[in-house]
Design a protein around this motif. Structure first.
Motif, short mmCIF file in Angstrom:
data_model
loop_
_atom_site.label_atom_id
_atom_site.label_comp_id
_atom_site.label_asym_id
_atom_site.label_seq_id
_atom_site.Cartn_x
_atom_site.Cartn_y
_atom_site.Cartn_z
N LEU A 112 0.83 -1.21 0.00
CA LEU A 112 0.00 0.00 0.00
C LEU A 112 0.86 1.25 0.00
CD1 LEU A 112 -2.69 1.47 0.15
CD2 LEU A 112 -2.64 1.16 2.64
N GLY A 113 1.89 1.28 0.86
CA GLY A 113 2.77 2.43 0.90
C GLY A 113 3.48 2.66 -0.42
N ALA A 114 3.85 1.57 -1.10
CA ALA A 114 4.51 1.70 -2.40
C ALA A 114 3.57 2.28 -3.44
CB ALA A 114 5.02 0.33 -2.85
N LEU A 115 2.32 1.82 -3.46
CA LEU A 115 1.36 2.33 -4.43
C LEU A 115 1.02 3.80 -4.18
CD1 LEU A 115 -1.11 -0.70 -4.71
CD2 LEU A 115 0.70 -0.05 -6.31
N GLN A 116 1.12 4.24 -2.94
CA GLN A 116 0.80 5.63 -2.62
C GLN A 116 1.81 6.61 -3.18
OE1 GLN A 116 0.48 5.19 1.66
NE2 GLN A 116 -1.77 5.19 1.59
#
Length: 418
Positions: free
Chosen positions: A386-390
């Motif tokens: 999730l953090g990477a996609l953000q």
């Protein structure tokens, strides 16, 4: 205006045959590329792989495309585009068969490298064949529709791959897609011929396509700020369009606790939305924003819209609201394909369109499609998926800034075949 409208060449029926066959091979191209992403969870479990390793398996195809698209497209312009497209399709299909029998990560990586070699110049040479068969007024629509074939291939690769893998194992998924590609590769040169394509180009009011023995004027590939910014802006926006298709199946598997086939089916739906957005936004560009300065502003607007929607989607918790916002965001993820393709076709000579689209493909892959999955996987190992996609909206913002930078010079841009 009336005289111009009356003199417009008509679209030949055979042009649609060429489009359908070339489009079909493009679907096979992206099915072979994307089936891997549907089986990420199975490979991760069987071979104990990290997200970085999975990201490399996905991104290495785009790396090879970026490295080889220019020289292979140049060779295709000289050797013959139809023969070249056929050879490419045979190679990526055989390479996909190698992936089906891979015994370990290293063998799978080698197979994926060969898939990338086979697919390296297909997009650029294929779109050059397609635009040569139609009147120039349809370029943005054709560019977007052709690239949407890649999205359709991803939809089918993820959807079919996930369903087959869940029922019969991941190896069978690779095998079915490989054999279907080989069948179409055999049919293509039987129905599409070089000489007939040349006559069709003349009937469409364009410079007739013929094999080029001399090297192109490389300077014309980078003439003016608008053309350079079209390459760079398109590549940056496709960072998002490369990362999301690669990781959405895994995201739905981890954060929505869906099984492999359910996650793949849901991701395939989002890829279909992306393809619809690509075509719709290309049609809008052709019908309402045909001048270069209008197209760069439209591309910037698409990029900003994607950035805002994706940032909001990934900021809300998993659930119906997030799914709806993700659908809106991915609608614009590849929306710049039509305007960018039209700018490249209109700002370069028809004789080197294969090489010009290769340059666009190179930018798309080196700036977007290759680093998108790889960087996202690297970040996911450190901050979670999730953090990477953000982080992805930052790429869309950068793309918008590049398109806006082109606006000052776009009014003075010279179109070769508008």
């Amino acid at each position: 205006m009336t005289d111009i409208a009356i003199s417009r060449p008509k679209v030949q029926v055979y042009a649609w045959v060429i489009f359908a066959l070339t489009f079909g091979l493009l679907i096979s191209d992206y099915m072979a590329r994307q089936v891997l992403n549907a089986v990420f969870p199975l490979l991760k479990a069987e071979w104990a792989l990290s997200d970085s390793q999975l990201g490399l398996l996905s991104g290495v195809v785009a790396i090879m495309v970026g490295l080889l698209t220019f020289p292979l497209s140049l060779a295709a312009d000289r050797w013959g585009r139809v023969k070249s497209l056929t050879a490419m399709a045979v190679l990526w299909s055989l390479a996909t068969l190698l992936c089906a029998v891979a015994a370990n990560y290293e063998q799978m990586l080698a197979g994926r490298v060969l898939v990338g070699v086979g697919e390296a110049a297909y997009g650029s040479v294929g779109i050059a064949v397609v635009v040569s068969a139609f009147p120039s007024r349809l370029r943005a629509t054709l560019s977007a529709a052709f690239m949407a074939g890649g999205l359709l291939g991803q939809v089918l690769g993820v959807g079919i791959g996930g369903a087959v893998a869940a029922a019969h194992g991941w190896r069978m998924a690779f095998m079915i897609i490989a054999l279907s590609g080989l069948a179409l590769a055999i049919l293509y040169p039987i129905l599409v011929g070089e000489q007939r394509l040349a006559r069709l180009s003349a009937a469409a009011g364009q410079e007739p396509y013929e094999r080029k023995r001399a090297l192109p004027n490389i300077g014309s590939l980078f003439a003016g700020r608008t053309l350079k910014c079209a390459y760079v802006g398109s590549g940056l926006q496709l960072f998002v369009a490369g990362a999301l298709p690669a990781w959405l199946p895994t995201y739905f598997n981890r954060y929505y606790e869906l099984p492999v086939d359910g996650a793949a089916s849901l991701a395939a739906l989002y890829l279909a939305i992306c393809g619809i957005g690509m075509v719709a936004c290309g049609v809008i560009s052709d019908r309402l924003f045909s001048r270069p300065e209008q197209r760069v502003m439209l591309a910037a607007a698409y990029s900003i819209g994607c950035a805002i929607l994706l940032a909001v989607a990934l900021a809300v918790p998993a659930g119906p609201a997030q799914l709806a916002l993700l659908g809106l965001a991915i609608f614009f993820a590849a929306a710049t394909a039509g305007p960018a393709g039209a700018m490249v076709a209109g700002l370069t000579p028809a004789a080197i369109h294969g090489t010009a689209f290769a340059t666009l493909t190179l930018a798309n892959n080196f700036l977007g499609l290759a680093p998108g999955p790889i960087v996202t996987g690297w970040l996911a190992d450190r901050v979670g998926l999730l953090g990477a996609l953000q982080v992805l909206p930052l790429a869309s913002v950068a793309a918008a800034l590049v398109f806006l930078f082109a606006r000052k010079s776009s009014r003075a841009a010279v179109a070769f075949a508008e």
